[in-house]
Design an enzyme around this catalytic site. Structure first.
Site, PDB file in Angstrom:
ATOM      1  N   ASP A  78       0.856  -1.197   0.000  1.00  0.00           N
ATOM      2  CA  ASP A  78       0.000   0.000   0.000  1.00  0.00           C
ATOM      3  C   ASP A  78       0.888   1.242   0.000  1.00  0.00           C
ATOM      4  O   ASP A  78       2.127   1.131  -0.059  1.00  0.00           O
ATOM      5  CB  ASP A  78      -0.963  -0.007   1.204  1.00  0.00           C
ATOM      6  CG  ASP A  78      -2.304   0.643   0.839  1.00  0.00           C
ATOM      7  OD1 ASP A  78      -2.291   1.819   0.428  1.00  0.00           O
ATOM      8  OD2 ASP A  78      -3.346  -0.032   0.929  1.00  0.00           O
TER       9      ASP A  78
ATOM     10  N   HIS B  95      -2.853   2.974  -4.828  1.00  0.00           N
ATOM     11  CA  HIS B  95      -2.328   2.623  -3.500  1.00  0.00           C
ATOM     12  C   HIS B  95      -0.844   2.270  -3.600  1.00  0.00           C
ATOM     13  O   HIS B  95      -0.379   1.309  -3.009  1.00  0.00           O
ATOM     14  CB  HIS B  95      -3.125   1.465  -2.887  1.00  0.00           C
ATOM     15  CG  HIS B  95      -4.439   1.900  -2.304  1.00  0.00           C
ATOM     16  ND1 HIS B  95      -4.617   2.264  -0.996  1.00  0.00           N
ATOM     17  CD2 HIS B  95      -5.649   2.076  -2.897  1.00  0.00           C
ATOM     18  CE1 HIS B  95      -5.872   2.619  -0.779  1.00  0.00           C
ATOM     19  NE2 HIS B  95      -6.524   2.529  -1.924  1.00  0.00           N
TER      20      HIS B  95
ATOM     21  N   GLU C  75      -9.946   2.582  -5.362  1.00  0.00           N
ATOM     22  CA  GLU C  75      -9.525   3.961  -5.127  1.00  0.00           C
ATOM     23  C   GLU C  75      -8.346   4.353  -6.016  1.00  0.00           C
ATOM     24  O   GLU C  75      -7.296   4.745  -5.535  1.00  0.00           O
ATOM     25  CB  GLU C  75      -9.157   4.147  -3.649  1.00  0.00           C
ATOM     26  CG  GLU C  75     -10.343   3.893  -2.730  1.00  0.00           C
ATOM     27  CD  GLU C  75     -10.001   4.047  -1.252  1.00  0.00           C
ATOM     28  OE1 GLU C  75     -10.788   4.671  -0.540  1.00  0.00           O
ATOM     29  OE2 GLU C  75      -8.957   3.528  -0.815  1.00  0.00           O
TER      30      GLU C  75
END
Ligand SMILES: [Zn+2]
Length: 380
Positions: free
Chosen positions: A38, A101, A166
């Protein structure tokens, strides 16, 4: 019946992961999903890419605490974890989050990104970054081929989670290489580019006999029929069930208002300003099909409990948040709605109280952020 741990945000040593797994096995969870990468850290070593270890696995601090944080598994440790889980009936599903990410990866290998920033640092706070890997750079595909080879060597699972969540496409929109590629391929927008990106990633995995899973982002059209996605966004489960059914996708239920076990479990427990309180009874009330019939919801494959760890620095914090609610989700995964009883469940939970607390020896002094002492809360 899965749980997800997040060593990317706070590294979890293998010895602690094994304790977490012992408990999962006891409550008959059978998938351990490990979120290995991440913005805040990269935890999988990949041969030929030493900066993953020297740069991407370290950050200077967490939320302004001034304390450096780092961690990287070894291949041997991960294989050991896989064997440990297999002996307990648990399959390990690794996650490499793409294309977003990826701020930690950007810090190590800026050349993989549309607009390389050599001074990029591994992220030290929560929240997302705009950085997506650039699908038009051959070195990106060479890198992921190496990553997937390593995953294949370590994890016998036929499944790899590729995140996909995202991922704001604004930099893809501006990137000259991406623009040229879209024009050439006649793509009308960046979402079409995302679909093609996922297809190429899937083809790379398929070469190893593996298939991808993704976090579902509401637009069923960017995935491909037969793929498996996780419903996670708040209050969107019903429409996710409908849209994924139409699109021929498999669905795993992880809707955050029931399933995110990093959220506070009783009023007064710290919520970092935004997490909604999710009491035990709320978890227990999860109907994975959201009232839909078998015909409408037959593509739902299971129940999943993500435990994001931006604010969970160690095993103690993980367990403090996860139990007893994991028991409720285990039962939601095992038992049809018509045999569930909140009253009966409360009695069972009470019986398990000393088992759980003794086994893990919660050290209440070690909770930070002014958490109130752990309570074994059975009620709403
Ligand atoms: Zn690009």
């Amino acid at each position: 019946r899965g749980m997800m741990v997040d060593p990317a945000r706070h590294f979890i040593p293998i010895k602690d992961l094994k304790k977490f797994v012992d408990m999962m096995a006891y409550y008959k969870f059978n998938k351990l999903h490990v979120h290995l990468t991440d913005n805040q850290g990269w935890r999988l070593p990949v041969p030929g890419y030493p900066r993953l270890q020297s740069v991407a696995s370290k950050r200077t601090e967490s939320f302004g605490d001034g304390i450096p944080h780092e961690g990287m598994y070894t291949k041997k440790e991960l294989k050991d974890l896989v064997a440990y889980c297999a002996a307990r009936g648990i399959e390990v599903i690794p996650e490499i989050d793409v294309p977003g990410h990826n701020q930690a990866l950007h810090a190590a290998y800026p050349e993989f990104f549309c607009f390389p920033k050599p001074d990029m640092k591994v992220r030290t706070v929560a929240g997302n970054s705009r950085e997506l890997v650039c699908p038009q750079k051959p070195e990106v595909w060479k890198f992921y081929a190496a990553v997937f080879k390593e995953l294949k060597d370590i994890f016998p699972s036929s499944t790899v989670h590729l995140g996909g969540d995202e991922a704001p496409t604004e930099l893809w929109k501006k990137c000259p290489l991406c623009r040229e590629a879209r024009t050439k391929a006649g793509m009308k927008d960046e979402q079409e580019q995302m679909r093609a990106f996922f297809a190429n990633m899937t083809a790379l995995l398929n070469k190893n006999g593996q298939t991808p899973q993704f976090w579902y982002e509401g637009n069923a059209g960017i995935y491909h029929p037969g793929e498996t996605v996780y419903a996670w966004r708040q209050d969107q489960a019903r429409q996710a069930i409908e849209k994924t059914k139409k699109a021929g996708l498999n669905l795993i239920m992880a809707s955050n208002e029931y399933c995110y076990l990093d959220f506070p479990q009783f009023p007064g427990q710290y919520n970092w300003g935004w997490m909604q309180t999710t009491p035990l009874q709320k978890c227990y009330e999860l109907d994975p099909a959201f009232g839909k019939s078998a015909a409408e919801a037959g593509h739902i494959r299971g129940v999943h409990a993500p435990v994001w760890a931006e604010h969970l620095p160690d095993l103690n914090h993980l367990l403090y948040r996860v139990y007893p609610r994991a028991m409720a989700l285990a039962e939601a995964g095992w038992s049809p709605m018509e045999v569930r009883s909140w009253e009966n469940f409360q009695r069972k939970v009470a019986d398990h109280r000393s088992f759980v607390l003794k086994r893990f020896n919660y050290d209440l002094k070690r909770t930070k952020d002014n958490e109130p002492p752990f309570r074994w809360e059975n009620k709403k």
